[in-house]
Design an enzyme around this catalytic site. Structure first.
Site, PDB file in Angstrom:
ATOM      1  N   ASP A 157       0.692  -1.181   0.062  1.00 17.74           N
ATOM      2  CA  ASP A 157      -0.086   0.202   0.103  1.00 17.74           C
ATOM      3  C   ASP A 157       0.853   1.143   0.209  1.00 17.74           C
ATOM      4  OD1 ASP A 157       0.766  -0.228   2.504  1.00 17.74           O
ATOM      5  OD2 ASP A 157      -1.060   0.443   3.564  1.00 17.74           O
TER       6      ASP A 157
ATOM      7  N   TYR B 178       3.025   4.608   1.010  1.00 20.50           N
ATOM      8  CA  TYR B 178       3.596   5.272   2.119  1.00 20.50           C
ATOM      9  C   TYR B 178       2.511   6.007   2.800  1.00 20.50           C
ATOM     10  CZ  TYR B 178       8.079   3.930  -0.145  1.00 20.50           C
ATOM     11  OH  TYR B 178       8.944   3.359  -0.698  1.00 20.50           O
TER      12      TYR B 178
ATOM     13  N   PHE C  86       6.863   1.932  -3.957  1.00 20.94           N
ATOM     14  CA  PHE C  86       8.196   2.206  -3.460  1.00 20.94           C
ATOM     15  C   PHE C  86       8.625   3.551  -3.963  1.00 20.94           C
ATOM     16  CE2 PHE C  86       7.866  -2.500  -4.125  1.00 20.94           C
ATOM     17  CZ  PHE C  86       8.383  -2.958  -2.984  1.00 20.94           C
TER      18      PHE C  86
ATOM     19  N   HIS D 119      10.482  -9.692   0.670  1.00 19.17           N
ATOM     20  CA  HIS D 119      10.204  -8.342   0.424  1.00 19.17           C
ATOM     21  C   HIS D 119      11.619  -7.457   0.744  1.00 19.17           C
ATOM     22  CE1 HIS D 119       8.706  -4.235   1.478  1.00 19.17           C
ATOM     23  NE2 HIS D 119       7.869  -4.596   0.549  1.00 19.17           N
TER      24      HIS D 119
END
Length: 267
Positions: free
Chosen positions: A109, A111, A122, A231
């Site tokens: 989701d 930031y 990202f 991740h």
């Protein structure tokens, strides 16, 4: 660009299209979020999705989950601080048109800190401190391709080259990670990935973490390449992200299909 909710018709003027959008989208984002802005100056920001995506996704906008999702998102923007700003909600789709996609990088989701989210997974805007997961991505990029750590975390140049930077959830409440999980965004973005898989060929899907890998079942592995690892979060990066070489592997695959590789350098 196509305004969400408009069903394009031949010979409609811009004024008619705008009027249709206002009439048809009261249930979506509401006056508080979008229509009030629309009625102001010419500098307002519109919620848009590029027509290359719109024509493939338009059936989703009539489904029950989308109507419920839209209502929840509208109320959230009205009553709370939500990121990203409404006009950046579909930035991934508007930055990387469907017919230009070469690579897909799935995020979770947006930031949830002030000024961070810009609608690309990202990515953060110029001048914003680089978040820990993105810093680890840059460290792996340096290790993989000897590209020095950039000064900015803005990944717009990747998106411009055909890297679809798509979060599975497109909105989030301030300081409350995963707050819009299970509202319905996952259904919508999974459909978008399914469209990429079915409509295109020789796409590289970079899936970091379990949430990103949950969409793997809609990817046709016979005609696409999947690069998966844990991740890049500081909590997991040392368990297989570092050393995974996703950037060189991506370009190696693209070159093998006579597709121009991605220039991953940001500075």
């Amino acid at each position: 660009m196509i305004l969400i909710g408009i069903r394009p018709k031949n010979q409609l003027s811009t004024k008619s299209l705008k009027k249709n959008f206002i009439n048809q989208n009261k249930q979506l984002f509401g006056k508080e979020i979008y229509l009030k802005q629309l009625s102001h100056s010419n500098n307002h920001k519109k919620v848009k999705i590029h027509d290359s995506w719109y024509y493939k996704l338009k059936d989703e906008f009539d489904k029950k989950y989308w109507i419920e999702l839209s209502s929840k998102v509208k109320n959230s923007y009205k009553n709370k601080i939500i990121y990203p700003k409404p006009h950046l909600m579909f930035n991934a789709f508007n930055s990387t048109h469907l017919n230009k996609v070469k690579v897909v990088i799935i995020g979770q989701d947006p930031y949830h800190g002030q000024g961070q989210a810009n609608g690309l997974s990202f990515s953060v805007n110029d001048g914003i401190p680089i978040p820990p997961s993105l810093l680890n991505i840059f460290k792996e990029l340096e290790s993989d391709l000897s590209i020095p750590l950039p000064n900015s975390g803005n990944l717009q140049s990747w998106a411009n080259q055909g890297v679809l930077l798509l979060n599975t959830i497109l909105t989030v409440e301030k300081d409350n990670a995963n707050s819009h999980k299970d509202l319905g965004w996952e259904i919508f973005t999974k459909k978008a990935i399914e469209i990429v898989s079915s409509q295109l060929e020789n796409i590289v899907f970079i899936l970091w973490g379990k949430q990103a890998q949950s969409i793997e079942d809609v990817i046709d592995k016979s005609k696409h390449n999947i690069i998966a690892s844990v991740h890049p979060s500081p909590l997991s990066a040392h368990r297989g992200f570092f050393g995974s070489k996703p950037f060189s592997k991506t370009n190696k695959f693209l070159k093998s299909k006579n597709i121009n590789p991605i220039d991953w350098k940001l500075n």
